[in-house]
Design an enzyme around this catalytic site. Structure first.
Site, mmCIF file in Angstrom:
data_model
loop_
_atom_site.group_PDB
_atom_site.id
_atom_site.type_symbol
_atom_site.label_atom_id
_atom_site.label_comp_id
_atom_site.label_asym_id
_atom_site.label_seq_id
_atom_site.Cartn_x
_atom_site.Cartn_y
_atom_site.Cartn_z
ATOM 1 N N ARG A 320 0.801 -1.223 0.000
ATOM 2 C CA ARG A 320 0.000 0.000 0.000
ATOM 3 C C ARG A 320 0.834 1.274 0.000
ATOM 4 O O ARG A 320 0.296 2.378 -0.154
ATOM 5 C CB ARG A 320 -0.908 -0.006 1.229
ATOM 6 C CG ARG A 320 -0.200 0.335 2.519
ATOM 7 C CD ARG A 320 -1.055 0.063 3.733
ATOM 8 N NE ARG A 320 -1.253 -1.355 3.934
ATOM 9 C CZ ARG A 320 -2.256 -1.873 4.651
ATOM 10 N NH1 ARG A 320 -3.126 -1.089 5.233
ATOM 11 N NH2 ARG A 320 -2.363 -3.168 4.792
ATOM 12 N N TYR A 365 -11.189 -4.272 9.607
ATOM 13 C CA TYR A 365 -9.922 -4.350 10.333
ATOM 14 C C TYR A 365 -9.878 -3.483 11.586
ATOM 15 O O TYR A 365 -8.828 -3.384 12.220
ATOM 16 C CB TYR A 365 -8.764 -3.916 9.427
ATOM 17 C CG TYR A 365 -8.545 -4.761 8.207
ATOM 18 C CD1 TYR A 365 -8.565 -6.151 8.270
ATOM 19 C CD2 TYR A 365 -8.287 -4.162 6.975
ATOM 20 C CE1 TYR A 365 -8.348 -6.919 7.150
ATOM 21 C CE2 TYR A 365 -8.067 -4.933 5.839
ATOM 22 C CZ TYR A 365 -8.096 -6.310 5.932
ATOM 23 O OH TYR A 365 -7.882 -7.069 4.815
ATOM 24 N N CYS A 392 -27.260 0.636 6.129
ATOM 25 C CA CYS A 392 -28.125 0.137 7.198
ATOM 26 C C CYS A 392 -27.352 -0.835 8.084
ATOM 27 O O CYS A 392 -27.669 -2.018 8.173
ATOM 28 C CB CYS A 392 -29.346 -0.542 6.574
ATOM 29 S SG CYS A 392 -30.670 -0.833 7.747
#
Length: 482
Positions: A320, A365, A392
């Site tokens: 990442r 996470y 929801c």
């Protein structure tokens, strides 16, 4: 967990946020570490890549992922140059589209994919297949066949079944498939258990301790159509230092040396993985790529000297660390609700027009994020709030705790940094929401690289009752023999 006999809201520190979160002196300011390089506030309005986010939203709507191209390229170059002499593989699973694949190639990086879909994006982008690595613990026959046909540079095998399957496919296609053997070194990275990938009890790789890794190497060497490149190790994601790599490298290099000694084969390559961390909040302290490279190179040099083996060509996968900080997500506030709790406490909920469908990481996470008011300056005092989505679900949280202006109101824009990795990749249509666009910004120009989904897209796969209708009343008269 904070506990108190009269209830959680009475506990010391309850509703004050985590210990690392500090009330800002100026609620309008940015923490540079959390944002892409071109992000800045001008009269309270957030600009990225020279583009004002209110103008971007006016043209492209919200929510929207905003990708800072200059920042992305700069981070790619930092890993390329910091790890000079290595092969650096960009993680397609973090975020991939054809534009990003081309940026990766232009900046001299290689590409890691882990599905046929990611491979298809690379192919459409014209990415050199020789510079692609193909991961995955359960690659289908069709995916392997496609990879071999394209000439993918390395296929990371993950099971004995896959070795057999790949050897058969390569033989059928009269091709040679370059292979790396993924091994588990028994090292647990200091990260979330779902993204720690080198301990023994998980689905990836062959265990070194159990002897499966050496057996996998034997089978690759004996299989027709396979070329053994080396061993591949990955200890997890969101990692901030090299300590885990030191232990893993020692064990993987010991196996590397054993293969040379016992099987008479010198493997030319080794992948040390990566998964380097980024700053989601002020508690995170990511390392500089050049510093990581220096530390990891020293580890390998030391172990190779101790084992008396030549150093293999090394590769890494930053994960990442390239795209994560290069993107933010901008939302529009819909409601602001102050909820009274036990003991006179309260929590302020800021509801935005996205949520867990565009960023599942907080729910999945328990990830922490930050945010800022993006559309104006505020003179109000900071207020500890929670940014939530419109789904929801009670667990539909985007930012668990953050100081926001006390006058935050419907129509304001808020932006969340560090959303480049896995947010768009893991996005869904939960509650039939439409996935947001990815808008690349650079030098004052915004362009869509992944368009917003439409309701037509959403309904395109809904084929209706393709088999015709059933008269349930008529079925009721058919009797027990029907």
């Amino acid at each position: 967990m904070r506990a108190h006999e009269a209830g959680w809201a009475h506990a010391e520190g309850a509703l004050k946020g985590p210990m690392w979160l500090r009330e800002p002196a100026d609620v309008n300011s940015l923490v540079p570490l959390l944002w892409s390089a071109t992000a800045r506030k001008v009269d309270g309005v957030l600009e990225v890549g020279g583009v004002r986010l209110p103008d971007l939203v006016a043209e492209h709507g919200s929510p929207a992922y905003v990708l800072d191209e200059a920042d992305f390229r700069a981070r790619a170059r930092a890993f390329r140059d910091g790890f000079a002499g290595y092969d650096v593989y960009y993680a397609g699973k973090a975020f991939l589209c054809t534009a990003v694949a081309r940026w990766v190639a232009e900046e001299g990086l290689r590409l890691d994919v882990c599905s046929g879909g990611e491979l298809a994006v690379a192919e459409r982008a014209g990415f050199d297949p020789a510079h692609i690595g193909f991961h995955g613990n359960n690659k289908s026959e069709a995916e392997l066949r496609r990879a071999v046909r394209l000439g993918v540079g390395r296929i990371i095998v993950d099971s004995f079944h896959e070795i057999e399957r790949l050897a058969r496919i390569a033989t059928e296609l009269d091709a040679v498939a370059p292979v790396m053997v993924r091994v588990t070194a028994g090292v647990e990275a200091h990260t979330h258990e779902y993204i720690a990938t080198a301990h023994e009890d998980q689905k990836f790789g062959f265990s070194i301790n159990a002897g499966d890794a050496l057996e996998a190497v034997r089978r690759v060497l004996a299989a027709p159509g396979l070329e053994l490149l080396g061993l591949h190790s990955h200890i997890g994601s969101q990692i901030f230092d090299s300590s885990g790599f030191e232990v893993a490298a020692r064990r993987v290099l010991a196996l590397h040396a054993r293969v040379s000694e016992e099987l008479g084969v010198t493997m030319p390559e080794m992948d040390l993985g990566g998964g380097f961390g980024i700053a989601y909040t002020t508690q995170d302290d990511p390392a500089d790529p050049a510093q990581l490279a220096t530390e990891m190179t020293k580890i390998v040099e030391h172990e190779c000297r101790a084992l008396g083996v030549a150093e293999p060509r090394l590769s890494i996968e930053p994960g990442r660390a390239i795209v994560g900080p290069a993107m933010c997500t901008v939302y529009e506030v819909g409601t602001v609700k102050r909820v009274a709790l036990d003991g006179g406490a309260s929590r302020t909920y800021v509801s935005v027009d996205g949520g867990m469908s565009d960023n599942i990481r907080t729910a999945l996470y328990d990830a922490d994020y930050s945010c800022t008011l993006a559309s104006r300056a505020s003179s109000a005092a900071p207020l500890l709030g929670r940014v939530v989505g419109k789904h929801c679900e009670a667990g539909d949280i985007v930012v668990k705790d953050e100081f926001v202006p006390g006058d935050l109101a419907p129509g304001d824009l808020v932006a969340v940094p560090g959303t480049g990795a896995y947010c768009r990749s893991m996005a869904s249509n939960y509650n039939h929401l439409l996935r947001p666009p990815v808008v690349a910004v650079r030098d004052g120009v915004a362009r869509v690289v992944v368009r917003r989904e439409t309701e037509d897209d959403l309904l395109a796969t809904d084929v209706g009752d393709a088999g015709g209708t059933v008269d349930f009343g008529e079925m009721g008269e058919m009797g027990d023999d029907a």
